[in-house]
Design a protein around this motif. Sequence first.
Motif, mmCIF file in Angstrom:
data_model
loop_
_atom_site.group_PDB
_atom_site.id
_atom_site.type_symbol
_atom_site.label_atom_id
_atom_site.label_comp_id
_atom_site.label_asym_id
_atom_site.label_seq_id
_atom_site.Cartn_x
_atom_site.Cartn_y
_atom_site.Cartn_z
ATOM 1 N N UNK A 327 0.805 -1.223 0.000
ATOM 2 C CA UNK A 327 0.000 0.000 0.000
ATOM 3 C C UNK A 327 0.839 1.275 0.000
ATOM 4 N N UNK A 328 1.888 1.402 0.813
ATOM 5 C CA UNK A 328 2.668 2.644 0.782
ATOM 6 C C UNK A 328 3.245 2.957 -0.597
ATOM 7 N N UNK A 329 3.756 1.941 -1.296
ATOM 8 C CA UNK A 329 4.345 2.174 -2.619
ATOM 9 C C UNK A 329 3.259 2.581 -3.614
ATOM 10 N N UNK A 330 2.115 1.912 -3.561
ATOM 11 C CA UNK A 330 1.023 2.241 -4.475
ATOM 12 C C UNK A 330 0.423 3.618 -4.169
ATOM 13 N N UNK A 331 0.351 3.982 -2.903
ATOM 14 C CA UNK A 331 -0.157 5.309 -2.526
ATOM 15 C C UNK A 331 0.772 6.410 -3.033
ATOM 16 N N UNK A 332 2.066 6.184 -2.942
ATOM 17 C CA UNK A 332 3.022 7.162 -3.469
ATOM 18 C C UNK A 332 2.819 7.337 -4.972
ATOM 19 N N UNK A 333 2.652 6.225 -5.693
ATOM 20 C CA UNK A 333 2.441 6.305 -7.131
ATOM 21 C C UNK A 333 1.167 7.052 -7.482
ATOM 22 N N UNK A 363 7.067 10.653 -15.527
ATOM 23 C CA UNK A 363 5.982 9.692 -15.778
ATOM 24 C C UNK A 363 6.474 8.271 -15.549
ATOM 25 N N UNK A 364 7.697 7.979 -15.978
ATOM 26 C CA UNK A 364 8.257 6.639 -15.811
ATOM 27 C C UNK A 364 8.436 6.253 -14.355
ATOM 28 N N UNK A 365 8.923 7.169 -13.530
ATOM 29 C CA UNK A 365 9.130 6.862 -12.111
ATOM 30 C C UNK A 365 7.804 6.677 -11.381
ATOM 31 N N UNK A 366 6.785 7.405 -11.816
ATOM 32 C CA UNK A 366 5.452 7.168 -11.246
ATOM 33 C C UNK A 366 4.957 5.786 -11.659
ATOM 34 N N UNK A 367 5.138 5.468 -12.933
ATOM 35 C CA UNK A 367 4.702 4.164 -13.440
ATOM 36 C C UNK A 367 5.345 3.018 -12.679
ATOM 37 N N UNK A 368 6.630 3.127 -12.367
ATOM 38 C CA UNK A 368 7.341 2.008 -11.749
ATOM 39 C C UNK A 368 6.848 1.739 -10.330
ATOM 40 N N UNK A 369 6.211 2.715 -9.694
ATOM 41 C CA UNK A 369 5.591 2.450 -8.384
ATOM 42 C C UNK A 369 4.493 1.400 -8.499
ATOM 43 N N UNK A 370 3.764 1.429 -9.612
ATOM 44 C CA UNK A 370 2.715 0.434 -9.851
ATOM 45 C C UNK A 370 3.302 -0.855 -10.415
ATOM 46 N N UNK A 371 4.195 -0.720 -11.398
ATOM 47 C CA UNK A 371 4.729 -1.897 -12.075
ATOM 48 C C UNK A 371 5.499 -2.813 -11.132
ATOM 49 N N UNK A 372 6.146 -2.237 -10.135
ATOM 50 C CA UNK A 372 6.944 -3.039 -9.209
ATOM 51 C C UNK A 372 6.101 -3.771 -8.183
ATOM 52 N N UNK A 438 -6.570 2.298 -3.521
ATOM 53 C CA UNK A 438 -5.448 1.808 -2.725
ATOM 54 C C UNK A 438 -5.694 2.061 -1.249
ATOM 55 N N UNK A 439 -6.315 3.185 -0.926
ATOM 56 C CA UNK A 439 -6.631 3.496 0.473
ATOM 57 C C UNK A 439 -7.534 2.420 1.084
#
Length: 471
Positions: A327-333, A363-372, A438-439
């Motif tokens: 959840x923390x990683x997805x919330x950041x994204x 955009x890529x760094x935001x995407x990688x929060x979800x992809x990872x 995500x919340x």
Amino acid sequence: MGASGAAGADDLAGVTITDDKTMRRAVAAAAIGNVTEWYDFGVYAYLVPTITKVFFSELPKSVAVIYAFGVFAVSFLVRPLGGFIFGPLGDRIGRTKVLAITVIMMAAGTTVLGLLPSYAAAGIAAPLLVLLVRVVQGLSTGGEYGGAMTFIAEYSADRRRGFFGSWLEFGTLTGYALGATLVTVLTTVLSDAQMVSWGWRLPFLLALPLGLAGLYLRTRLEETPAFEQLLDSSEQHEGISAKEALRSIFVEHWRTMLLAGGVIVAWNVTNYLLTSYVPTYLTETLPSKGEHGISEHASDLLQIVVLVLLMVVITFLGRLSDRIGRRPVLLIGSGALVVLGLPAVLLLRAGGLFTTFLGLLVIGLVLVCFSSTAPSTLPAMFPTHIRYGGLSITFNLFVSAFGGTTATVVSALVLATGDLNWPGYYLVGAGVVGLVCVYLLAESAGDPLAGSQPAVGTEQEARELIAARTS
């Protein structure tokens, strides 16, 4: 590899042990199939300017681009049907059998696409054949990605599921990067006339050996431990019928579908905006509106650099999600999409290679929060007996409605309104959806998959887990 049998001791019954060697083979089998799937989608997206000249040469340029993206979107519109077919089938006959079918379908479809005649040679039949091939590919993809997520999740140890799941998207990024690199090399060494004549075919023809490699790896692996446990629970197990599976998914798990769908929307709008729409936005849309764009060559090079950087980061974030939670990683994204979506697009519009690179990187760094993180989050939301079906149907419904149509919808909105900031607005909207869902998600990091017994990587971990239970 199975539960207690993997350790060879009765006192370890009730715990699944998957050794590192088997786990690496499972990850490779899933990831290389994913490379094949997304290599094709990447190649098509990066070749849209050429494809419009080959298959839509009779249309005005701006309209031809929308048609080309429309054909791209068609494969996403049929993906739910692939999910309805292959998902429940994977819960009945097994993950590996279905994944072998999907990877060879995709590779064969991509190869055929590279052999099709142009509009100049076959007239209206040419774009219709492209449409037919994209339908076949869409069906195969409908059963591929949900199955690949299920496959890796069910092989992984509970405490390392985020790390291993992130390798699936490493395969996605590899496919995109491979496609972009090959297209860039071809557009550099070949003239525009050569690309339109025959050069565009080469990237599509490369998919066949990739698909054969994926098929080889997948057929060498046994079923996942979780599916074997399901088989062991009943000697006559044939899985629930497709009708019962659909009823369970839509009636009993509708809330799970909606929450998973919100994550999928935020993830895939970002994904397809970056990889499918932005290349054309930079090279065609901005210049057509009198703004500073960049050349196709420069766009492809910048995309490759960003993709490689994401490949470096993604597995570290997957490992981080095992430590601090999904959840923390997805919330950041999701939050970053809301805050940075529009500024990232403004950077793309600013002109110049450096600002364009910064926009792509944001955009890529935001995407990688979800992809990872999403590949380990989503499978944990469904129980074993409907995991493949539930995940495939949910993933493809939301990707088809909101992800795969992103390039087409944003292109049409920009054309209709003249507002070049629509990509940013779209990212912000996706981020809001992601934040809400995500919340409301339950944290799953470190826990066994629903309907499966605990999974560990070594016999020692199994003994420690059992000792902790009985203490």
